[in-house]
Design an enzyme around this catalytic site. Sequence first.
Site, mmCIF file in Angstrom:
data_model
loop_
_atom_site.group_PDB
_atom_site.id
_atom_site.type_symbol
_atom_site.label_atom_id
_atom_site.label_comp_id
_atom_site.label_asym_id
_atom_site.label_seq_id
_atom_site.Cartn_x
_atom_site.Cartn_y
_atom_site.Cartn_z
ATOM 1 C CB CYS A 172 17.368 -22.071 -30.818
ATOM 2 S SG CYS A 172 16.304 -20.662 -30.467
ATOM 3 C CG ASN B 282 38.781 -8.312 -60.270
ATOM 4 O OD1 ASN B 282 39.686 -9.139 -60.267
ATOM 5 N ND2 ASN B 282 37.543 -8.605 -59.883
ATOM 6 C CG HIS C 185 26.198 -12.783 -49.896
ATOM 7 N ND1 HIS C 185 27.200 -12.944 -50.831
ATOM 8 C CD2 HIS C 185 25.064 -12.562 -50.612
ATOM 9 C CE1 HIS C 185 26.695 -12.836 -52.055
ATOM 10 N NE2 HIS C 185 25.402 -12.588 -51.946
ATOM 11 C CE1 TYR D 257 29.846 -19.468 -43.108
ATOM 12 C CE2 TYR D 257 29.021 -21.714 -43.174
ATOM 13 C CZ TYR D 257 29.140 -20.449 -43.742
ATOM 14 O OH TYR D 257 28.576 -20.191 -44.967
ATOM 15 C CD GLU E 55 41.013 -13.304 -62.520
ATOM 16 O OE1 GLU E 55 40.035 -14.053 -62.422
ATOM 17 O OE2 GLU E 55 42.201 -13.692 -62.530
ATOM 18 C CB ALA F 122 41.562 -3.926 -53.781
ATOM 19 N N GLY G 212 37.086 -6.166 -56.308
ATOM 20 C CA GLY G 212 37.437 -7.518 -55.862
ATOM 21 C C GLY G 212 36.288 -8.503 -55.847
ATOM 22 C CB THR G 213 33.003 -8.906 -56.638
ATOM 23 O OG1 THR G 213 32.037 -9.952 -56.897
ATOM 24 C CG2 THR G 213 32.618 -7.668 -57.409
ATOM 25 C CB SER G 214 34.228 -13.505 -59.679
ATOM 26 O OG SER G 214 33.201 -13.989 -58.831
HETATM 27 C C1 BJW Z 1 41.257 -9.152 -56.256
HETATM 28 C C2 BJW Z 1 42.269 -9.355 -55.353
HETATM 29 C C3 BJW Z 1 42.937 -8.223 -54.948
HETATM 30 C C4 BJW Z 1 41.485 -11.262 -55.771
HETATM 31 N N1 BJW Z 1 42.576 -7.039 -55.395
HETATM 32 N N2 BJW Z 1 40.918 -7.964 -56.708
HETATM 33 C C5 BJW Z 1 21.154 -22.221 -60.262
HETATM 34 C C6 BJW Z 1 20.767 -22.892 -59.092
HETATM 35 C C7 BJW Z 1 20.599 -22.187 -57.868
HETATM 36 C C8 BJW Z 1 20.801 -20.853 -57.823
HETATM 37 C C9 BJW Z 1 21.192 -20.222 -58.983
HETATM 38 C C10 BJW Z 1 21.350 -20.872 -60.192
HETATM 39 N N3 BJW Z 1 21.716 -19.983 -61.140
HETATM 40 C C11 BJW Z 1 21.788 -18.786 -60.546
HETATM 41 C C12 BJW Z 1 21.467 -18.923 -59.251
HETATM 42 C C13 BJW Z 1 21.435 -17.888 -58.239
HETATM 43 C C14 BJW Z 1 22.700 -17.939 -57.401
HETATM 44 C C15 BJW Z 1 23.885 -17.547 -58.290
HETATM 45 O O1 BJW Z 1 24.103 -16.390 -58.593
HETATM 46 N N4 BJW Z 1 24.679 -18.522 -58.709
HETATM 47 C C16 BJW Z 1 25.792 -18.254 -59.630
HETATM 48 C C17 BJW Z 1 27.069 -18.861 -59.061
HETATM 49 C C18 BJW Z 1 25.434 -18.803 -60.976
HETATM 50 N N5 BJW Z 1 22.476 -16.963 -56.360
HETATM 51 C C19 BJW Z 1 21.863 -17.307 -55.246
HETATM 52 O O2 BJW Z 1 21.523 -18.446 -54.991
HETATM 53 C C20 BJW Z 1 21.575 -16.167 -54.305
HETATM 54 N N6 BJW Z 1 20.207 -16.186 -53.959
HETATM 55 C C21 BJW Z 1 19.256 -15.968 -54.881
HETATM 56 O O3 BJW Z 1 19.515 -15.673 -56.033
HETATM 57 O O4 BJW Z 1 17.980 -16.133 -54.420
HETATM 58 C C22 BJW Z 1 16.936 -16.229 -55.425
HETATM 59 C C23 BJW Z 1 17.052 -17.575 -56.121
HETATM 60 C C24 BJW Z 1 16.893 -18.711 -55.392
HETATM 61 C C25 BJW Z 1 16.973 -19.955 -56.030
HETATM 62 C C26 BJW Z 1 17.252 -20.048 -57.390
HETATM 63 C C27 BJW Z 1 17.441 -18.882 -58.127
HETATM 64 C C28 BJW Z 1 17.332 -17.614 -57.481
HETATM 65 C C29 BJW Z 1 22.374 -16.331 -53.018
HETATM 66 C C30 BJW Z 1 23.849 -16.258 -53.256
HETATM 67 C C31 BJW Z 1 24.591 -16.519 -51.952
HETATM 68 C C32 BJW Z 1 26.094 -16.569 -52.167
HETATM 69 N N7 BJW Z 1 26.683 -17.075 -50.983
HETATM 70 C C33 BJW Z 1 28.131 -17.088 -50.875
HETATM 71 C C34 BJW Z 1 28.498 -17.699 -49.501
HETATM 72 C C35 BJW Z 1 28.136 -16.656 -48.420
HETATM 73 C C36 BJW Z 1 28.394 -17.131 -47.051
HETATM 74 C C37 BJW Z 1 29.848 -17.440 -46.790
HETATM 75 O O5 BJW Z 1 30.784 -16.672 -47.125
HETATM 76 O O6 BJW Z 1 30.068 -18.460 -46.184
HETATM 77 O O7 BJW Z 1 28.637 -15.759 -50.985
HETATM 78 S S1 BJW Z 1 28.949 -17.945 -52.217
HETATM 79 C C38 BJW Z 1 30.286 -16.807 -52.368
HETATM 80 O O8 BJW Z 1 30.213 -16.087 -53.626
HETATM 81 C C39 BJW Z 1 30.057 -15.766 -51.264
HETATM 82 C C40 BJW Z 1 30.478 -14.510 -51.955
HETATM 83 O O9 BJW Z 1 29.935 -13.396 -51.289
HETATM 84 C C41 BJW Z 1 29.957 -14.705 -53.358
HETATM 85 C C42 BJW Z 1 30.634 -13.840 -54.387
HETATM 86 O O10 BJW Z 1 31.984 -14.126 -54.499
HETATM 87 P P1 BJW Z 1 33.046 -12.946 -54.701
HETATM 88 O O11 BJW Z 1 33.066 -12.079 -53.516
HETATM 89 O O12 BJW Z 1 32.819 -12.308 -55.996
HETATM 90 O O13 BJW Z 1 34.418 -13.763 -54.664
HETATM 91 P P2 BJW Z 1 35.154 -14.552 -55.850
HETATM 92 O O14 BJW Z 1 36.129 -15.473 -55.214
HETATM 93 O O15 BJW Z 1 34.197 -15.147 -56.792
HETATM 94 O O16 BJW Z 1 35.949 -13.418 -56.644
HETATM 95 C C43 BJW Z 1 37.044 -12.711 -56.084
HETATM 96 C C44 BJW Z 1 37.487 -11.653 -57.081
HETATM 97 O O17 BJW Z 1 38.467 -10.847 -56.477
HETATM 98 C C45 BJW Z 1 38.103 -12.234 -58.363
HETATM 99 O O18 BJW Z 1 37.529 -11.572 -59.489
HETATM 100 C C46 BJW Z 1 39.595 -11.899 -58.235
HETATM 101 O O19 BJW Z 1 40.204 -11.612 -59.493
HETATM 102 C C47 BJW Z 1 39.534 -10.662 -57.384
HETATM 103 N N8 BJW Z 1 40.708 -10.444 -56.541
HETATM 104 N N9 BJW Z 1 42.357 -10.737 -55.106
HETATM 105 C C48 BJW Z 1 41.548 -6.981 -56.309
HETATM 106 N N10 BJW Z 1 43.960 -8.348 -54.064
#
Ligand code: BJW
Length: 258
Positions: free
Chosen positions: A156, A221, A128, A76, A223, A239, A195-197
Amino acid sequence: MSDGSETSTAQPLDEKIIELLRKAKRVSVLTGAGVSAESGIPTFRGAGGIWAKYDYRKLATPAGFAEDPELVWEWYQLRQREIMKARPNRAHEAISLMERYYPEFTVITQNIDGLHHRAGNSTVLELHGNIWRMRCDRDHALMDISEPLDHIPPICQCGSILRPDVVWFGESLPTDVLDAASRSASECEVMFVVGTSAIVYPAAALPVLTKNSGGCVIEVNLEPTDVTTYADVSLRGRASEVLPELWTAVVNPESFIK
Ligand code: BJW
């Protein structure tokens, strides 16, 4: 075949959408890592993404933190340094202009970098968390951080190890923030999804709420994503190019050429 990096319109904007954007009163924007990519902050997925380089199980789960809090804090800190160097880009700026135009405007972000606030947006729901806060899970203390800490892991006053105030896999999102985001998604006339997958839940379900409530979903996006399958409009490109162009068409009717 397109490599997705150029600005082009997958489903073209038509005058009806521009008119809708001109007249709308309630607009929301859901953002992900792609909106900050052009500020130099890496996205998570895909080649060059964070998860191609780092193991999410060690760095972004409660179990990983319990096993090695120092390693997690080091990661971090690295990201804090990256974010400190970054500036909001033209996509953030366009989103900030939208807030001045619409009577009800909400940014719902998955990003923890604080760049929407720095760009001037005031209503920002951080699903998040925020990298510039830390918290204690024992006594619920919450603290702001303005720069990377000198000593990690921080302790703490109650003696527990403090953690970054972010949401890791398997953890619940802050209820008040998620409730407000769900309300905003259900009530808005238009939701931009930028800009989210859209594979991480529950964030990925928010545009579905908009769609099911009769709102218009506009995706920006590089893609296609799952959102593309139900979006009213999908704009392919950076974006930082697509949003300013679109916004110019909304506020300056003469500039819009079909
Ligand atoms: C452009 C561009 C440009 C590039 N212009 N576009 C099995 C086990 C455990 C949990 C799960 C499970 N199945 C499902 C779950 C739930 C899980 C989940 O969804 N998992 C999936 C991966 C399957 N979710 C959770 O666990 C959440 N909590 C929850 O559901 O609680 C209830 C629960 C608990 C237990 C079990 C089940 C339910 C919490 C999710 C927390 C996500 N945390 C992170 C880290 C945050 C802290 C940090 O940053 O350090 O959040 S992971 C990471 O992914 C981060 C992001 O916010 C998040 C989303 O990613 P994002 O923003 O979409 O980025 P990318 O890289 O994926 O995409 C970028 C996009 O931009 C792409 O499409 C590019 O094409 C595009 N792009 N450049 C326009 N210039």
